[in-house]
Design a protein around this motif. Structure first.
Motif, mmCIF file in Angstrom:
data_model
loop_
_atom_site.group_PDB
_atom_site.id
_atom_site.type_symbol
_atom_site.label_atom_id
_atom_site.label_comp_id
_atom_site.label_asym_id
_atom_site.label_seq_id
_atom_site.Cartn_x
_atom_site.Cartn_y
_atom_site.Cartn_z
ATOM 1 N N GLN A 54 10.892 58.587 11.310
ATOM 2 C CA GLN A 54 10.524 57.464 12.169
ATOM 3 C C GLN A 54 11.376 56.239 11.844
ATOM 4 O O GLN A 54 11.885 55.567 12.744
ATOM 5 N N GLN A 56 14.323 56.202 10.540
ATOM 6 C CA GLN A 56 15.682 56.481 11.009
ATOM 7 C C GLN A 56 15.798 56.228 12.515
ATOM 8 O O GLN A 56 16.790 55.655 12.977
ATOM 9 N N LEU A 57 14.796 56.649 13.278
ATOM 10 C CA LEU A 57 14.807 56.424 14.725
ATOM 11 C C LEU A 57 14.763 54.933 15.046
ATOM 12 O O LEU A 57 15.502 54.456 15.916
ATOM 13 N N ASN A 59 15.760 52.444 13.182
ATOM 14 C CA ASN A 59 17.041 51.842 12.823
ATOM 15 C C ASN A 59 18.162 52.259 13.772
ATOM 16 O O ASN A 59 18.951 51.431 14.212
ATOM 17 N N HIS A 60 18.223 53.543 14.089
ATOM 18 C CA HIS A 60 19.305 54.062 14.919
ATOM 19 C C HIS A 60 19.281 53.453 16.325
ATOM 20 O O HIS A 60 20.319 53.077 16.870
ATOM 21 N N TYR A 61 18.080 53.379 16.905
ATOM 22 C CA TYR A 61 17.961 52.876 18.272
ATOM 23 C C TYR A 61 17.651 51.381 18.331
ATOM 24 O O TYR A 61 17.549 50.818 19.421
ATOM 25 N N GLY A 62 17.490 50.746 17.179
ATOM 26 C CA GLY A 62 17.172 49.319 17.156
ATOM 27 C C GLY A 62 15.878 49.018 17.891
ATOM 28 O O GLY A 62 15.804 48.064 18.675
ATOM 29 N N LEU A 63 14.858 49.828 17.629
ATOM 30 C CA LEU A 63 13.601 49.705 18.371
ATOM 31 C C LEU A 63 12.829 48.448 17.990
ATOM 32 O O LEU A 63 12.736 48.095 16.815
ATOM 33 N N ALA A 70 8.984 51.420 23.274
ATOM 34 C CA ALA A 70 9.414 51.852 21.942
ATOM 35 C C ALA A 70 8.291 52.607 21.242
ATOM 36 O O ALA A 70 8.522 53.640 20.611
ATOM 37 N N PHE A 73 8.000 56.009 22.814
ATOM 38 C CA PHE A 73 9.115 56.829 22.343
ATOM 39 C C PHE A 73 8.808 57.408 20.956
ATOM 40 O O PHE A 73 9.004 58.609 20.711
ATOM 41 N N ASN A 77 8.141 61.352 19.884
ATOM 42 C CA ASN A 77 8.948 61.977 18.827
ATOM 43 C C ASN A 77 8.075 62.462 17.676
ATOM 44 O O ASN A 77 8.347 63.514 17.089
#
Length: 89
Positions: A54, A56-57, A59-63, A70, A73, A77
């Motif tokens: 979670q 990582q998601l 950070n990766h997508y800048g949620l 968000a 999403f 996931n």
């Protein structure tokens, strides 16, 4: 003086995700049906793996967690991560 019995077995559950008998999560993560299901079916080890994923998601997508899209999403996931049958497991 506090006595702790080392011989007392910890409660375990059969984890839906990993298929092993392990300690459950410490608490129900959400007060909804998905949170209840996760608490009853997912072990603490798999939950910790989800928390790492979670992050990582996020950070990766800048949620932005204040954004309802968000949150949706992440919930989708999470459900897929915890409850989908995995080919290698």
């Amino acid at each position: 003086f506090l006595r702790v019995s080392i011989l007392t077995p910890m409660a375990t559950l059969h984890c839906t995700r990993c298929g092993q008998d392990r300690e459950p999560m410490a608490f129900q993560p959400f007060q909804n049906e998905l949170g209840r299901r996760a608490y009853q079916e997912i072990c603490g080890v798999c939950w910790a793996e989800w928390l790492k994923t979670q992050q990582q998601l996020i950070n990766h997508y800048g949620l932005n967690l204040r954004d309802p899209k968000a949150k949706e999403f992440l919930l989708q996931n999470m459900e897929q991560f915890l409850f989908q049958t995995q080919s290698g497991v």
